[in-house]
Design an enzyme around this catalytic site. Sequence first.
Site, PDB file in Angstrom:
ATOM      1  N   CYS A   1      -3.104   4.340  -0.673  1.00  0.00           N
ATOM      2  CA  CYS A   1      -2.960   5.451   0.271  1.00  0.00           C
ATOM      3  C   CYS A   1      -4.299   5.955   0.810  1.00  0.00           C
ATOM      4  O   CYS A   1      -4.904   5.278   1.628  1.00  0.00           O
ATOM      5  CB  CYS A   1      -2.115   6.547  -0.353  1.00  0.00           C
TER       6      CYS A   1
ATOM      7  N   HIS B   1       2.789   4.806  -4.167  1.00  0.00           N
ATOM      8  CA  HIS B   1       2.460   5.495  -5.417  1.00  0.00           C
ATOM      9  C   HIS B   1       3.584   5.193  -6.411  1.00  0.00           C
ATOM     10  O   HIS B   1       4.567   4.557  -6.077  1.00  0.00           O
ATOM     11  CB  HIS B   1       2.402   7.006  -5.195  1.00  0.00           C
TER      12      HIS B   1
HETATM   13  N1  GLN Z   1      -4.587  12.155   3.303  1.00  0.00           N
HETATM   14  C1  GLN Z   1      -3.987  10.896   3.677  1.00  0.00           C
HETATM   15  C2  GLN Z   1      -2.786  11.046   4.595  1.00  0.00           C
HETATM   16  O1  GLN Z   1      -2.097  12.038   4.566  1.00  0.00           O
HETATM   17  C3  GLN Z   1      -3.616  10.135   2.437  1.00  0.00           C
HETATM   18  C4  GLN Z   1      -2.484  10.732   1.648  1.00  0.00           C
HETATM   19  C5  GLN Z   1      -2.284  10.093   0.302  1.00  0.00           C
HETATM   20  O2  GLN Z   1      -3.223   9.567  -0.279  1.00  0.00           O
HETATM   21  N2  GLN Z   1      -1.101  10.187  -0.242  1.00  0.00           N
HETATM   22  O3  GLN Z   1      -2.489  10.141   5.362  1.00  0.00           O
END
Ligand code: GLN
Length: 233
Positions: A90, A192
């Site tokens: 992510c 995740h």
């Molecule tokens: N901040 C990033 C987004 O919202 C990554 C989010 C995350 O790592 N879950 O796209």
Amino acid sequence: MSLKICTLYPDLLGTYGDGGNALILDRRATWRGYEVERLAVRAGEPVPVADLYCIGGGEDGPQVRATALLKESGTLDGAVRDGAVLLAVCAGFQIIGRRFAAAEGRDVEGLGLLDVETVRSDEPRAVGEVTATLTASSLGHVPALSGFENHGGRTRLGAGVEPLAFVTKGVGNGFGGTEGAVAGRILATYLHGPVLARNPALADLLLTWALHVPELEPLDDALHDALRTERGL
Ligand code: GLN
């Protein structure tokens, strides 16, 4: 010699429990008799040279800070170019790309380890369960992936970067039904869970890369299999 597994900045990029990925890698290697050294680097600490790095997901602010710290250090960049394995999840996926959009439309230059670009979309944040079928031809057989996603960014893959999988449920990268990316010894995903807890075959794949072995002896994954069946995989 022990296998060095390093989690990068769990204090900045630990929001979604991705620190669990290193634990899964550690256990699955240890159960097979390999010696493992598991390290975690917090913001401000030097990044050590390791065989396998894990970088996880987090909010935009910590993500921008982690990017700056990694650029300043240069160790990850050098290690990956020297053949270290990298699992990026992510925010981690976005950080290792060429650029990503952070809060307030700010465009941030990434590490450029992977030819991908993350933009903001007008669509609602991608939140929920994901299932995806592995497609990257270089990976051999890995069963369908399961995980959950929570991101605002949408990631476009450049030439020479293969999608990891195609989504059968959820959003993933947000372009052409793709999910994640693979290039060389870098594996990136929006999943995740942590992703390696939900998809142990993916953990074993990364271990074969890091240990330079063609395959690993099978483990009793009955518990994982039951969980996956329960989720319809
Ligand atoms: N901040 C990033 C987004 O919202 C990554 C989010 C995350 O790592 N879950 O796209």
